[in-house]
Design a protein around this motif. Structure first.
Motif, mmCIF file in Angstrom:
data_model
loop_
_atom_site.group_PDB
_atom_site.id
_atom_site.type_symbol
_atom_site.label_atom_id
_atom_site.label_comp_id
_atom_site.label_asym_id
_atom_site.label_seq_id
_atom_site.Cartn_x
_atom_site.Cartn_y
_atom_site.Cartn_z
ATOM 1 N N UNK A 8 -6.025 -13.028 -10.530
ATOM 2 C CA UNK A 8 -5.644 -12.363 -9.288
ATOM 3 C C UNK A 8 -4.681 -13.179 -8.441
ATOM 4 N N UNK A 9 -4.539 -14.462 -8.736
ATOM 5 C CA UNK A 9 -3.668 -15.339 -7.963
ATOM 6 C C UNK A 9 -2.268 -15.378 -8.575
ATOM 7 N N UNK A 10 -2.198 -15.373 -9.894
ATOM 8 C CA UNK A 10 -0.929 -15.535 -10.605
ATOM 9 C C UNK A 10 0.118 -14.451 -10.274
ATOM 10 N N UNK A 11 -0.183 -13.160 -10.391
ATOM 11 C CA UNK A 11 0.874 -12.149 -10.193
ATOM 12 C C UNK A 11 1.519 -12.157 -8.805
ATOM 13 N N UNK A 12 0.745 -12.210 -7.706
ATOM 14 C CA UNK A 12 1.424 -12.212 -6.402
ATOM 15 C C UNK A 12 2.298 -13.447 -6.186
ATOM 16 N N UNK A 27 3.912 -6.570 -1.993
ATOM 17 C CA UNK A 27 2.774 -6.279 -1.122
ATOM 18 C C UNK A 27 1.655 -5.581 -1.899
ATOM 19 N N UNK A 28 2.011 -4.596 -2.724
ATOM 20 C CA UNK A 28 1.006 -3.861 -3.502
ATOM 21 C C UNK A 28 0.290 -4.784 -4.485
ATOM 22 N N UNK A 29 1.051 -5.661 -5.151
ATOM 23 C CA UNK A 29 0.437 -6.597 -6.107
ATOM 24 C C UNK A 29 -0.431 -7.613 -5.362
ATOM 25 N N UNK A 30 0.014 -8.050 -4.187
ATOM 26 C CA UNK A 30 -0.800 -8.977 -3.384
ATOM 27 C C UNK A 30 -2.091 -8.291 -2.928
ATOM 28 N N UNK A 31 -2.010 -7.023 -2.558
ATOM 29 C CA UNK A 31 -3.205 -6.261 -2.169
ATOM 30 C C UNK A 31 -4.168 -6.161 -3.350
ATOM 31 N N UNK A 39 3.799 5.247 -7.164
ATOM 32 C CA UNK A 39 3.051 4.015 -7.437
ATOM 33 C C UNK A 39 2.309 3.518 -6.214
ATOM 34 N N UNK A 40 2.951 3.546 -5.066
ATOM 35 C CA UNK A 40 2.289 3.117 -3.829
ATOM 36 C C UNK A 40 1.125 4.022 -3.469
ATOM 37 N N UNK A 41 1.295 5.326 -3.677
ATOM 38 C CA UNK A 41 0.198 6.268 -3.407
ATOM 39 C C UNK A 41 -0.978 5.977 -4.330
ATOM 40 N N UNK A 42 -0.703 5.713 -5.612
ATOM 41 C CA UNK A 42 -1.772 5.443 -6.569
ATOM 42 C C UNK A 42 -2.501 4.141 -6.236
ATOM 43 N N UNK A 43 -1.757 3.143 -5.791
ATOM 44 C CA UNK A 43 -2.390 1.864 -5.436
ATOM 45 C C UNK A 43 -3.207 2.037 -4.181
#
Length: 176
Positions: free
Chosen positions: A68-72, A94-98, A172-176
Protein backbone atom coordinates in the motif's frame (compact mmCIF):
# COMPACT_ATOMS: atom_id res chain seq x y z
CA UNK A 1 1.52 -4.20 28.14
CA UNK A 2 0.33 -5.80 24.87
CA UNK A 3 -0.70 -2.37 23.58
CA UNK A 4 2.82 -1.05 24.32
CA UNK A 5 4.35 -3.89 22.26
CA UNK A 6 1.95 -3.15 19.40
CA UNK A 7 2.83 0.55 19.49
CA UNK A 8 6.54 -0.28 19.62
CA UNK A 9 6.08 -2.62 16.64
CA UNK A 10 4.32 0.12 14.64
CA UNK A 11 7.11 2.53 15.46
CA UNK A 12 9.76 0.00 14.43
CA UNK A 13 8.05 -0.69 11.11
CA UNK A 14 7.50 3.02 10.48
CA UNK A 15 11.21 3.70 11.03
CA UNK A 16 12.09 0.84 8.68
CA UNK A 17 9.88 2.32 5.98
CA UNK A 18 11.26 5.82 6.46
CA UNK A 19 14.80 4.44 6.12
CA UNK A 20 13.77 2.40 3.05
CA UNK A 21 12.20 5.50 1.47
CA UNK A 22 15.35 7.53 2.13
CA UNK A 23 17.48 4.80 0.57
CA UNK A 24 15.11 4.54 -2.41
CA UNK A 25 15.19 8.30 -2.94
CA UNK A 26 18.98 8.32 -2.71
CA UNK A 27 19.24 5.52 -5.31
CA UNK A 28 16.69 7.30 -7.50
CA UNK A 29 18.69 10.54 -7.39
CA UNK A 30 22.05 8.77 -7.89
CA UNK A 31 21.04 6.97 -11.09
CA UNK A 32 21.20 8.49 -14.53
CA UNK A 33 18.78 6.38 -16.50
CA UNK A 34 15.28 6.56 -17.90
CA UNK A 35 12.73 7.50 -15.24
CA UNK A 36 10.91 4.15 -15.26
CA UNK A 37 14.23 2.34 -14.68
CA UNK A 38 15.31 4.74 -11.92
CA UNK A 39 11.97 4.16 -10.19
CA UNK A 40 12.30 0.38 -10.54
CA UNK A 41 15.87 0.21 -9.21
CA UNK A 42 14.99 2.55 -6.33
CA UNK A 43 11.94 0.40 -5.58
CA UNK A 44 14.09 -2.75 -5.52
CA UNK A 45 16.66 -1.05 -3.27
CA UNK A 46 13.90 -0.11 -0.82
CA UNK A 47 12.55 -3.67 -1.00
CA UNK A 48 16.01 -5.08 -0.22
CA UNK A 49 16.20 -2.81 2.81
CA UNK A 50 12.81 -4.04 4.05
CA UNK A 51 13.96 -7.63 3.45
CA UNK A 52 17.06 -7.02 5.58
CA UNK A 53 14.87 -5.48 8.27
CA UNK A 54 12.60 -8.54 8.13
CA UNK A 55 15.66 -10.76 8.70
CA UNK A 56 16.88 -8.67 11.62
CA UNK A 57 13.38 -8.58 13.15
CA UNK A 58 12.78 -12.27 12.28
CA UNK A 59 9.41 -11.43 10.75
CA UNK A 60 8.64 -11.50 7.01
CA UNK A 61 5.40 -9.61 7.73
CA UNK A 62 7.50 -6.44 7.91
CA UNK A 63 6.95 -6.39 4.12
CA UNK A 64 3.13 -6.44 4.32
CA UNK A 65 2.57 -2.64 4.30
CA UNK A 66 4.77 -2.31 1.19
CA UNK A 67 1.81 -3.17 -1.05
CA UNK A 68 0.00 0.00 0.00
CA UNK A 69 3.00 2.32 0.36
CA UNK A 70 4.81 1.57 -2.90
CA UNK A 71 2.26 2.72 -5.56
CA UNK A 72 1.49 6.21 -4.19
CA UNK A 73 5.19 6.96 -3.67
CA UNK A 74 6.21 5.82 -7.15
CA UNK A 75 3.36 7.57 -8.94
CA UNK A 76 3.93 10.67 -6.80
CA UNK A 77 7.59 10.70 -7.83
CA UNK A 78 6.60 10.26 -11.47
CA UNK A 79 4.20 13.20 -11.16
CA UNK A 80 6.89 15.38 -9.58
CA UNK A 81 9.69 14.48 -11.99
CA UNK A 82 7.76 14.36 -15.25
CA UNK A 83 7.16 18.09 -15.40
CA UNK A 84 3.79 19.81 -15.51
CA UNK A 85 1.15 17.94 -13.52
CA UNK A 86 -2.30 18.06 -15.08
CA UNK A 87 -5.69 17.50 -13.46
CA UNK A 88 -6.02 13.89 -14.59
CA UNK A 89 -2.55 12.92 -13.32
CA UNK A 90 -3.12 14.63 -9.98
CA UNK A 91 -6.47 12.86 -9.63
CA UNK A 92 -4.81 9.52 -10.46
CA UNK A 93 -2.15 9.98 -7.78
CA UNK A 94 -4.82 11.10 -5.31
CA UNK A 95 -6.96 8.03 -6.09
CA UNK A 96 -3.99 5.66 -5.69
CA UNK A 97 -2.99 7.41 -2.45
CA UNK A 98 -6.58 7.01 -1.18
CA UNK A 99 -6.48 3.30 -2.09
CA UNK A 100 -3.08 2.97 -0.37
CA UNK A 101 -4.34 4.69 2.78
CA UNK A 102 -7.40 2.41 2.89
CA UNK A 103 -5.22 -0.67 2.50
CA UNK A 104 -2.76 0.61 5.12
CA UNK A 105 -5.58 1.20 7.60
CA UNK A 106 -6.84 -2.32 6.98
CA UNK A 107 -3.34 -3.70 7.65
CA UNK A 108 -3.00 -1.58 10.81
CA UNK A 109 -6.30 -2.91 12.17
CA UNK A 110 -5.19 -6.53 11.79
CA UNK A 111 -1.54 -6.06 12.82
CA UNK A 112 -0.93 -7.29 16.36
CA UNK A 113 2.80 -6.66 16.56
CA UNK A 114 6.15 -8.03 15.50
CA UNK A 115 5.65 -11.06 17.71
CA UNK A 116 3.16 -12.35 15.13
CA UNK A 117 4.00 -13.24 11.51
CA UNK A 118 1.47 -14.02 8.80
CA UNK A 119 0.56 -17.72 9.11
CA UNK A 120 1.39 -18.31 5.45
CA UNK A 121 4.93 -17.08 6.04
CA UNK A 122 5.19 -19.39 9.05
CA UNK A 123 4.13 -22.26 6.80
CA UNK A 124 6.70 -21.30 4.14
CA UNK A 125 9.38 -21.02 6.82
CA UNK A 126 8.58 -24.50 8.08
CA UNK A 127 8.55 -25.99 4.58
CA UNK A 128 11.70 -24.28 3.30
CA UNK A 129 13.80 -24.67 6.46
CA UNK A 130 17.21 -23.00 6.01
CA UNK A 131 16.22 -21.59 2.61
CA UNK A 132 13.56 -19.33 4.12
CA UNK A 133 15.65 -16.13 3.80
CA UNK A 134 15.72 -16.71 0.03
CA UNK A 135 12.02 -17.64 -0.07
CA UNK A 136 11.35 -14.47 1.90
CA UNK A 137 13.47 -12.38 -0.48
CA UNK A 138 12.25 -13.70 -3.81
CA UNK A 139 8.78 -15.09 -3.07
CA UNK A 140 7.43 -12.83 -0.34
CA UNK A 141 9.13 -9.56 -1.26
CA UNK A 142 10.77 -9.24 -4.70
CA UNK A 143 8.01 -10.98 -6.68
CA UNK A 144 5.18 -8.86 -5.23
CA UNK A 145 7.28 -5.71 -5.63
CA UNK A 146 7.74 -6.49 -9.33
CA UNK A 147 4.05 -7.38 -9.77
CA UNK A 148 2.85 -4.16 -8.13
CA UNK A 149 5.41 -2.14 -10.09
CA UNK A 150 4.16 -3.70 -13.34
CA UNK A 151 0.59 -2.88 -12.33
CA UNK A 152 1.39 0.80 -11.82
CA UNK A 153 3.21 1.16 -15.15
CA UNK A 154 -0.02 2.16 -16.96
CA UNK A 155 -0.43 4.93 -14.40
CA UNK A 156 3.18 5.93 -14.93
CA UNK A 157 2.64 6.18 -18.70
CA UNK A 158 -0.66 8.02 -18.19
CA UNK A 159 1.29 10.66 -16.22
CA UNK A 160 4.13 10.61 -18.77
CA UNK A 161 1.76 11.21 -21.68
CA UNK A 162 0.10 14.15 -19.99
CA UNK A 163 -2.91 12.44 -18.48
CA UNK A 164 -5.95 14.53 -19.11
CA UNK A 165 -9.54 14.13 -18.04
CA UNK A 166 -11.97 12.21 -20.19
CA UNK A 167 -14.80 9.71 -19.88
CA UNK A 168 -12.49 6.89 -18.71
CA UNK A 169 -10.78 8.98 -16.02
CA UNK A 170 -14.15 10.17 -14.74
CA UNK A 171 -15.44 6.59 -14.71
CA UNK A 172 -12.32 5.42 -12.89
CA UNK A 173 -12.74 8.10 -10.23
CA UNK A 174 -16.40 7.18 -9.76
CA UNK A 175 -15.48 3.50 -9.36
CA UNK A 176 -12.76 4.30 -6.82
Amino acid sequence: MANDKRTQSFLTITLCYIAAAILGLWVFQALSAQLWLKLLVADLAATLFIWLASLVLDNASVYDPYWSVQPPIILGLALIFLGEPDTGSILLVFAVAFWGARLSINWMMTFHGLHQQDWRYDQLKEQSKGFFPLVNLFGIQIMPTLIVYACILPGFYYILLGGGVNFLTNLGLILI
